[in-house]
Design a protein around this motif. Structure first.
Motif, PDB file in Angstrom:
ATOM      1  N   TRP A   1       8.265  10.882   3.452  1.00 32.88           N
ATOM      2  CA  TRP A   1       6.824  10.671   3.508  1.00 32.88           C
ATOM      3  C   TRP A   1       6.274  11.263   4.800  1.00 32.88           C
ATOM      4  O   TRP A   1       6.785  11.025   5.876  1.00 32.88           O
ATOM      5  CB  TRP A   1       6.506   9.180   3.400  1.00 32.88           C
ATOM      6  CG  TRP A   1       6.939   8.659   2.071  1.00 32.88           C
ATOM      7  CD1 TRP A   1       8.125   8.068   1.760  1.00 32.88           C
ATOM      8  CD2 TRP A   1       6.209   8.746   0.856  1.00 32.88           C
ATOM      9  NE1 TRP A   1       8.179   7.770   0.423  1.00 32.88           N
ATOM     10  CE2 TRP A   1       7.013   8.176  -0.159  1.00 32.88           C
ATOM     11  CE3 TRP A   1       4.960   9.250   0.504  1.00 32.88           C
ATOM     12  CZ2 TRP A   1       6.610   8.092  -1.485  1.00 32.88           C
ATOM     13  CZ3 TRP A   1       4.563   9.149  -0.814  1.00 32.88           C
ATOM     14  CH2 TRP A   1       5.373   8.585  -1.788  1.00 32.88           C
ATOM     15  N   HIS A   2       5.231  12.071   4.656  1.00 30.28           N
ATOM     16  CA  HIS A   2       4.606  12.756   5.785  1.00 30.28           C
ATOM     17  C   HIS A   2       3.212  12.187   6.006  1.00 30.28           C
ATOM     18  O   HIS A   2       2.443  12.065   5.050  1.00 30.28           O
ATOM     19  CB  HIS A   2       4.502  14.266   5.508  1.00 30.28           C
ATOM     20  CG  HIS A   2       5.827  14.916   5.309  1.00 30.28           C
ATOM     21  ND1 HIS A   2       6.499  15.550   6.313  1.00 30.28           N
ATOM     22  CD2 HIS A   2       6.622  15.016   4.206  1.00 30.28           C
ATOM     23  CE1 HIS A   2       7.633  16.025   5.856  1.00 30.28           C
ATOM     24  NE2 HIS A   2       7.740  15.702   4.570  1.00 30.28           N
ATOM     25  N   ARG A   3       2.949  11.884   7.251  1.00 33.41           N
ATOM     26  CA  ARG A   3       1.630  11.369   7.619  1.00 33.41           C
ATOM     27  C   ARG A   3       1.252  11.975   8.960  1.00 33.41           C
ATOM     28  O   ARG A   3       2.087  12.090   9.856  1.00 33.41           O
ATOM     29  CB  ARG A   3       1.667   9.840   7.706  1.00 33.41           C
ATOM     30  CG  ARG A   3       0.318   9.226   7.867  1.00 33.41           C
ATOM     31  CD  ARG A   3       0.396   7.723   7.667  1.00 33.41           C
ATOM     32  NE  ARG A   3      -0.927   7.170   7.883  1.00 33.41           N
ATOM     33  CZ  ARG A   3      -1.162   5.934   8.219  1.00 33.41           C
ATOM     34  NH1 ARG A   3      -0.174   5.075   8.348  1.00 33.41           N
ATOM     35  NH2 ARG A   3      -2.383   5.505   8.411  1.00 33.41           N
TER      36      ARG A   3
ATOM     37  N   ASN B   1       4.170   0.180  -0.049  1.00 29.10           N
ATOM     38  CA  ASN B   1       3.041  -0.673  -0.444  1.00 29.10           C
ATOM     39  C   ASN B   1       2.169  -1.012   0.759  1.00 29.10           C
ATOM     40  O   ASN B   1       0.931  -0.986   0.677  1.00 29.10           O
ATOM     41  CB  ASN B   1       3.524  -1.954  -1.117  1.00 29.10           C
ATOM     42  CG  ASN B   1       3.931  -1.734  -2.546  1.00 29.10           C
ATOM     43  OD1 ASN B   1       3.477  -0.797  -3.193  1.00 29.10           O
ATOM     44  ND2 ASN B   1       4.798  -2.581  -3.059  1.00 29.10           N
ATOM     45  N   ALA B   2       2.797  -1.341   1.881  1.00 22.96           N
ATOM     46  CA  ALA B   2       2.047  -1.664   3.101  1.00 22.96           C
ATOM     47  C   ALA B   2       1.251  -0.457   3.579  1.00 22.96           C
ATOM     48  O   ALA B   2       0.080  -0.580   3.973  1.00 22.96           O
ATOM     49  CB  ALA B   2       2.996  -2.154   4.189  1.00 22.96           C
ATOM     50  N   LEU B   3       1.862   0.738   3.539  1.00 20.54           N
ATOM     51  CA  LEU B   3       1.167   1.953   3.957  1.00 20.54           C
ATOM     52  C   LEU B   3      -0.011   2.259   3.029  1.00 20.54           C
ATOM     53  O   LEU B   3      -1.105   2.602   3.485  1.00 20.54           O
ATOM     54  CB  LEU B   3       2.144   3.136   3.974  1.00 20.54           C
ATOM     55  CG  LEU B   3       1.545   4.497   4.323  1.00 20.54           C
ATOM     56  CD1 LEU B   3       0.919   4.475   5.719  1.00 20.54           C
ATOM     57  CD2 LEU B   3       2.605   5.585   4.212  1.00 20.54           C
TER      58      LEU B   3
ATOM     59  N   GLU C   1      -2.774  -0.075   3.875  1.00 17.72           N
ATOM     60  CA  GLU C   1      -3.374   0.301   5.164  1.00 17.72           C
ATOM     61  C   GLU C   1      -4.339   1.485   4.998  1.00 17.72           C
ATOM     62  O   GLU C   1      -5.446   1.465   5.519  1.00 17.72           O
ATOM     63  CB  GLU C   1      -2.253   0.663   6.145  1.00 17.72           C
ATOM     64  CG  GLU C   1      -2.715   1.081   7.509  1.00 17.72           C
ATOM     65  CD  GLU C   1      -1.539   1.533   8.371  1.00 17.72           C
ATOM     66  OE1 GLU C   1      -1.738   2.504   9.137  1.00 17.72           O
ATOM     67  OE2 GLU C   1      -0.450   0.937   8.286  1.00 17.72           O
ATOM     68  N   ILE C   2      -3.921   2.475   4.220  1.00 17.93           N
ATOM     69  CA  ILE C   2      -4.774   3.652   3.988  1.00 17.93           C
ATOM     70  C   ILE C   2      -6.003   3.256   3.181  1.00 17.93           C
ATOM     71  O   ILE C   2      -7.127   3.652   3.503  1.00 17.93           O
ATOM     72  CB  ILE C   2      -3.977   4.773   3.289  1.00 17.93           C
ATOM     73  CG1 ILE C   2      -2.916   5.330   4.253  1.00 17.93           C
ATOM     74  CG2 ILE C   2      -4.913   5.882   2.811  1.00 17.93           C
ATOM     75  CD1 ILE C   2      -1.901   6.248   3.598  1.00 17.93           C
ATOM     76  N   ALA C   3      -5.817   2.458   2.127  1.00 19.28           N
ATOM     77  CA  ALA C   3      -6.950   2.021   1.306  1.00 19.28           C
ATOM     78  C   ALA C   3      -7.937   1.199   2.133  1.00 19.28           C
ATOM     79  O   ALA C   3      -9.147   1.371   2.009  1.00 19.28           O
ATOM     80  CB  ALA C   3      -6.457   1.213   0.108  1.00 19.28           C
ATOM     81  N   ASP C   4      -7.425   0.324   2.999  1.00 15.24           N
ATOM     82  CA  ASP C   4      -8.299  -0.473   3.858  1.00 15.24           C
ATOM     83  C   ASP C   4      -9.109   0.412   4.798  1.00 15.24           C
ATOM     84  O   ASP C   4     -10.273   0.126   5.082  1.00 15.24           O
ATOM     85  CB  ASP C   4      -7.499  -1.490   4.676  1.00 15.24           C
ATOM     86  CG  ASP C   4      -6.986  -2.648   3.837  1.00 15.24           C
ATOM     87  OD1 ASP C   4      -7.465  -2.832   2.706  1.00 15.24           O
ATOM     88  OD2 ASP C   4      -6.092  -3.367   4.338  1.00 15.24           O
ATOM     89  N   ALA C   5      -8.508   1.495   5.280  1.00 14.41           N
ATOM     90  CA  ALA C   5      -9.219   2.404   6.182  1.00 14.41           C
ATOM     91  C   ALA C   5     -10.270   3.219   5.433  1.00 14.41           C
ATOM     92  O   ALA C   5     -11.389   3.402   5.917  1.00 14.41           O
ATOM     93  CB  ALA C   5      -8.222   3.331   6.884  1.00 14.41           C
TER      94      ALA C   5
END
Length: 172
Positions: A7-9, A23-25, A28-32
Motif C-alpha cells: 500500500w502506497h500513501r 479498515n482503519a486507514l 481515516e481517509i473517509a473522515d478526512a
C-alpha cells in the motif's frame, strides 16, 4: 490480493497492511475527505441504494412530512419502519421539534447532535449561488453527495424536504 498488496500513501513508505489496518486507514481517509458529513445512525436510508422496503418507508415518511406537520411524530403510531426513520433522522436530530407554535420543522439547533448544520449551510449557499434560475432537488442532492458532505442518496430526500419545510417562507 489484499494480504499480499503493498500500500502506497503520500509521505509514507510502502507497506503491507492487515485487514484491520486497512479498515482503519480507509476510515481515516473517509473522515478526512467527508469531514462535514452528517452522522445519522440509520442503516435503512444511510446508503447509496436503499432496499425496496426502505424506499417504501421513506415514501410514507415524506408524505407524512408534507401532510402532517404539526402533529407529534407526524401522527405516526407504534413502530412501523417509517417511525424508525422519523425517530432516528428527524426527531433525534431536532429537525422536527415542538415549538411555541406546535410541532414544526426547523434548522439544526445549536446543539446539532448529528452535524447537519454544514449540509444546511451548503444548501443555503447553493441556492443563493443559483438564485437567478430554478434549482432542481436533484441538483441539491448532487451537491450534497460530494465532499466534504457525502450525503447518501437514501437520506437526501428526507433532509431536502425537512430543509424546504423549515424554509417555506423563503423558498418557492
Amino acid at each position: 490480493m489484499f494480504k499480499n498488496a503493498q500500500w502506497h500513501r503520500k509521505g509514507v513508505a510502502a507497506s503491507s497492511l492487515s485487514y484491520a489496518q486497512l479498515n482503519a486507514l480507509t476510515s481515516e481517509i473517509a473522515d478526512a475527505v467527508f469531514n462535514q458529513s452528517p452522522t445519522l445512525p440509520n442503516e435503512l436510508l444511510n446508503r447509496v441504494k436503499p432496499s425496496a422496503n426502505a424506499i417504501a418507508a421513506q415514501r410514507i415518511l415524506l408524505k407524512l412530512m408534507a401532510l402532517r406537520e404539526g402533529e407529534e411524530r407526524l401522527g405516526i403510531e407504534g413502530f412501523p419502519a417509517e417511525g424508525g426513520l422519523f425517530d432516528s433522522i428527524l426527531a433525534a436530530s431536532g429537525l422536527y421539534r415542538e415549538t411555541a407554535k406546535g410541532w414544526r420543522f426547523g434548522p439544526p439547533t445549536k446543539r446539532d447532535p448529528n452535524n447537519l448544520l454544514p449540509a444546511w449551510v451548503a444548501a443555503e449557499a447553493f441556492l443563493k449561488e443559483q438564485s437567478s434560475q430554478p434549482v432542481k432537488l436533484s441538483e441539491i442532492f448532487e451537491y450534497w453527495s460530494k465532499p466534504p458532505l457525502g450525503i447518501k442518496d437514501g437520506l437526501a430526500p428526507v433532509l431536502a424536504v425537512a430543509f424546504a419545510l423549515a424554509n417555506r417562507d423563503k423558498l418557492a
